[in-house]
Design a protein around this motif. Structure first.
Motif, PDB file in Angstrom:
ATOM      1  N   SER A 181       0.822  -1.201   0.000  1.00 38.88           N
ATOM      2  CA  SER A 181       0.000   0.000   0.000  1.00 38.88           C
ATOM      3  C   SER A 181       0.862   1.260   0.000  1.00 38.88           C
ATOM      4  CB  SER A 181      -0.930  -0.001   1.215  1.00 38.88           C
ATOM      5  OG  SER A 181      -1.930   0.990   1.104  1.00 38.88           O
ATOM      6  N   VAL A 182       1.928   1.245   0.793  1.00 39.13           N
ATOM      7  CA  VAL A 182       2.841   2.394   0.826  1.00 39.13           C
ATOM      8  C   VAL A 182       3.504   2.582  -0.536  1.00 39.13           C
ATOM      9  CG1 VAL A 182       4.977   3.293   1.834  1.00 39.13           C
ATOM     10  CG2 VAL A 182       3.251   2.228   3.311  1.00 39.13           C
ATOM     11  N   ILE A 183       3.979   1.488  -1.129  1.00 35.03           N
ATOM     12  CA  ILE A 183       4.632   1.557  -2.448  1.00 35.03           C
ATOM     13  C   ILE A 183       3.653   2.057  -3.500  1.00 35.03           C
ATOM     14  CG2 ILE A 183       5.662   0.170  -4.292  1.00 35.03           C
ATOM     15  CD1 ILE A 183       6.851  -1.610  -2.048  1.00 35.03           C
ATOM     16  N   TRP A 184       2.407   1.575  -3.432  1.00 38.78           N
ATOM     17  CA  TRP A 184       1.378   2.024  -4.377  1.00 38.78           C
ATOM     18  C   TRP A 184       1.201   3.540  -4.307  1.00 38.78           C
ATOM     19  CZ3 TRP A 184      -2.474   1.393  -8.026  1.00 38.78           C
ATOM     20  CH2 TRP A 184      -3.545   2.276  -7.965  1.00 38.78           C
ATOM     21  N   ARG A 185       1.092   4.087  -3.094  1.00 37.58           N
ATOM     22  CA  ARG A 185       0.870   5.527  -2.956  1.00 37.58           C
ATOM     23  C   ARG A 185       2.061   6.322  -3.502  1.00 37.58           C
ATOM     24  NH1 ARG A 185      -1.342   4.062   2.220  1.00 37.58           N
ATOM     25  NH2 ARG A 185       0.556   4.764   3.284  1.00 37.58           N
ATOM     26  N   ILE A 186       3.260   5.854  -3.192  1.00 40.61           N
ATOM     27  CA  ILE A 186       4.457   6.553  -3.679  1.00 40.61           C
ATOM     28  C   ILE A 186       4.518   6.506  -5.198  1.00 40.61           C
ATOM     29  CG2 ILE A 186       6.976   6.522  -3.723  1.00 40.61           C
ATOM     30  CD1 ILE A 186       6.904   5.441  -0.855  1.00 40.61           C
ATOM     31  N   ALA A 187       4.312   5.318  -5.771  1.00 42.01           N
ATOM     32  CA  ALA A 187       4.396   5.157  -7.227  1.00 42.01           C
ATOM     33  C   ALA A 187       3.331   5.993  -7.924  1.00 42.01           C
ATOM     34  CB  ALA A 187       4.250   3.686  -7.599  1.00 42.01           C
ATOM     35  N   PHE A 188       2.123   5.959  -7.405  1.00 44.09           N
ATOM     36  CA  PHE A 188       1.035   6.724  -8.005  1.00 44.09           C
ATOM     37  C   PHE A 188       1.346   8.217  -7.959  1.00 44.09           C
ATOM     38  CE2 PHE A 188      -3.023   8.532  -8.840  1.00 44.09           C
ATOM     39  CZ  PHE A 188      -3.799   7.562  -9.448  1.00 44.09           C
ATOM     40  N   PHE A 189       1.846   8.655  -6.826  1.00 43.61           N
ATOM     41  CA  PHE A 189       2.142  10.072  -6.647  1.00 43.61           C
ATOM     42  C   PHE A 189       3.245  10.533  -7.593  1.00 43.61           C
ATOM     43  CE2 PHE A 189       4.058  13.726  -4.493  1.00 43.61           C
ATOM     44  CZ  PHE A 189       2.935  14.463  -4.170  1.00 43.61           C
ATOM     45  N   LEU A 190       4.254   9.678  -7.787  1.00 41.36           N
ATOM     46  CA  LEU A 190       5.375  10.054  -8.644  1.00 41.36           C
ATOM     47  C   LEU A 190       5.052   9.937 -10.130  1.00 41.36           C
ATOM     48  CD1 LEU A 190       8.352   8.417  -6.709  1.00 41.36           C
ATOM     49  CD2 LEU A 190       7.762  10.847  -6.816  1.00 41.36           C
ATOM     50  N   LEU A 191       4.242   8.943 -10.487  1.00 38.07           N
ATOM     51  CA  LEU A 191       4.003   8.662 -11.904  1.00 38.07           C
ATOM     52  C   LEU A 191       2.789   9.384 -12.479  1.00 38.07           C
ATOM     53  CD1 LEU A 191       4.755   4.813 -11.903  1.00 38.07           C
ATOM     54  CD2 LEU A 191       6.282   6.688 -12.573  1.00 38.07           C
ATOM     55  N   HIS A 192       1.874   9.787 -11.607  1.00 35.77           N
ATOM     56  CA  HIS A 192       0.676  10.467 -12.098  1.00 35.77           C
ATOM     57  C   HIS A 192       0.923  11.975 -12.084  1.00 35.77           C
ATOM     58  CE1 HIS A 192      -3.361  11.468 -13.027  1.00 35.77           C
ATOM     59  NE2 HIS A 192      -3.704  11.844 -11.810  1.00 35.77           N
TER      60      HIS A 192
END
Length: 370
Positions: A181-192
């Motif tokens: 869940s933490v990785i998802w939020r970071i990835a989404f924030f950086l890639l979107h």
């Protein structure tokens, strides 16, 4: 630091713990305070605090209770099919009636409820968090329903995880869910590209919330095997509190996206663990005061209706009364007035709708221990 009165955790599914109802009241009042933010605006805080982070409390508590119930009944000797069936029926009797009543109210209203009428399937099938995110609009009367959608999506998956995965592997799964869940939020924030400026943040999407549910499950299995440490959880929370405040003041958005809910969930674990054992101090007495526990008992209704009552009040007021006393302009007075209106309506809902239907749960009891 608050301390618990006992050293052994109670049986999670069989023992009523009034202090948990007290925590529910505190949490739901925090939501009301956040949404009736005319009062917050008068404080002139020089930086932004996303009080929405603390919605994690409900996710941790919900997962803790659900996991505790499933763990206990998993080992009673009944079939997994019957356990799952009883669980789903019991949750339906408790959650669905008031929720669907609220949706029907919105549809029937002459004003408001436009989003439910325009997109009924997303609300009736508990998908409103995705509807809200992809539309990038907060509807005045349904913006809070995303949390209930996330919880229902969680119930469907979590049920089978707890029942089918051996206990010895559950802790590893919980930690994996937290990390994912933490990785998802970071990835989404950086890639979107629009993540930093979105009107509706990606944290309302179900994968963004799963770490809070995993923390609740972690607490449940630790209690089940008598391994929790309230003081350790509280120490970790308090040690990181200054760091969290610094991150907020300096607006470290990426770091906060990553750890905000982790931090809030750890603090929630400490509170829930302590309350389930019983805080033996003034805080504990407050949590189990009869007024507080009553408000905690009807907190689901308070949460459901808290946006509706102020809206209806002003619609009626403006239609029939053409003057406003100065006191109604005061944000603190409005906070109290809205709270009283909501509690009154939630009480009616509890006694006439929720409680009578919840009593039917006795026909879907879990198996006795063998």
């Amino acid at each position: 630091m608050v301390t618990a009165a006992t050293t052994k955790a109670p049986n999670p599914s069989l023992t009523y713990r009034p202090q948990l109802d007290g925590l529910r009241f505190i949490a739901v009042f925090g939501v009301l305070f956040y949404h009736y933010n005319g009062w917050i605006n008068t404080l002139n805080i020089p930086f932004t605090i996303d009080l929405g982070t603390f919605i994690s409390f409900f996710f941790v508590l919900s997962s803790y209770l659900i996991t505790s119930i499933l763990l206990t009944n998993k080992h009673k000797g009944d079939s997994m099919g019957r356990t799952a069936y009883n669980f789903l029926v019991r949750r339906t009797l408790r959650i669905f009636p008031a929720y669907y009543f609220y949706l029907i109210l919105l549809i029937a209203m002459p004003w408001g409820g436009h989003d439910v009428r325009a997109h009924p399937l997303s609300y009736f099938f508990y998908l409103s968090n995705y509807r809200t995110y992809f539309s990038q609009t907060w509807d005045n009367l349904t913006s809070h329903l995303w949390t209930l959608a996330v919880e229902e999506q969680f119930y469907i998956v979590w049920l089978w995880v707890i029942l089918f995965v051996p206990d010895r592997h559950l802790t590893k799964i919980f930690y994996a869910v937290i990390a994912s869940s933490v990785i998802w939020r970071i990835a989404f924030f950086l890639l979107h590209p629009g993540a930093r400026t979105e009107t509706v943040p990606m944290v309302i999407l179900t994968p963004s919330c799963m770490d809070s549910f995993a923390f609740g499950g972690l607490l449940a299995i630790q209690q089940y095997y008598r391994k929790t440490r309230t003081r350790l959880l509280a120490t970790i929370f308090l040690a990181w509190l200054p760091v969290w405040i610094i991150l907020i003041v300096t607006r470290q958005q990426l770091i906060l996206v990553a750890i905000d809910r982790v931090f809030a969930s750890i603090g929630t674990m400490a509170l829930i663990d302590g309350a389930s054992r019983g805080f033996n101090n003034g805080f504990g007495k407050f949590l189990q005061h009869k007024v507080v526990t009553y408000l905690g008992k009807i907190s689901y209704g308070i949460y459901l209706y808290h946006l509706l009552l102020p809206y209806v009040f002003w619609k009626i007021y403006n239609a029939h009364i053409h003057w406003a006393p100065q006191i109604l302009v005061n944000p603190a007075v409005l906070l109290v007035w809205y709270f009283l209106l909501t509690v009154a309506f939630a009480s009616v809902s509890w006694y006439l709708l929720e409680q009578p239907l919840s009593k039917l749960k006795k026909y879907f009891s879990y198996a006795a221990s063998r």
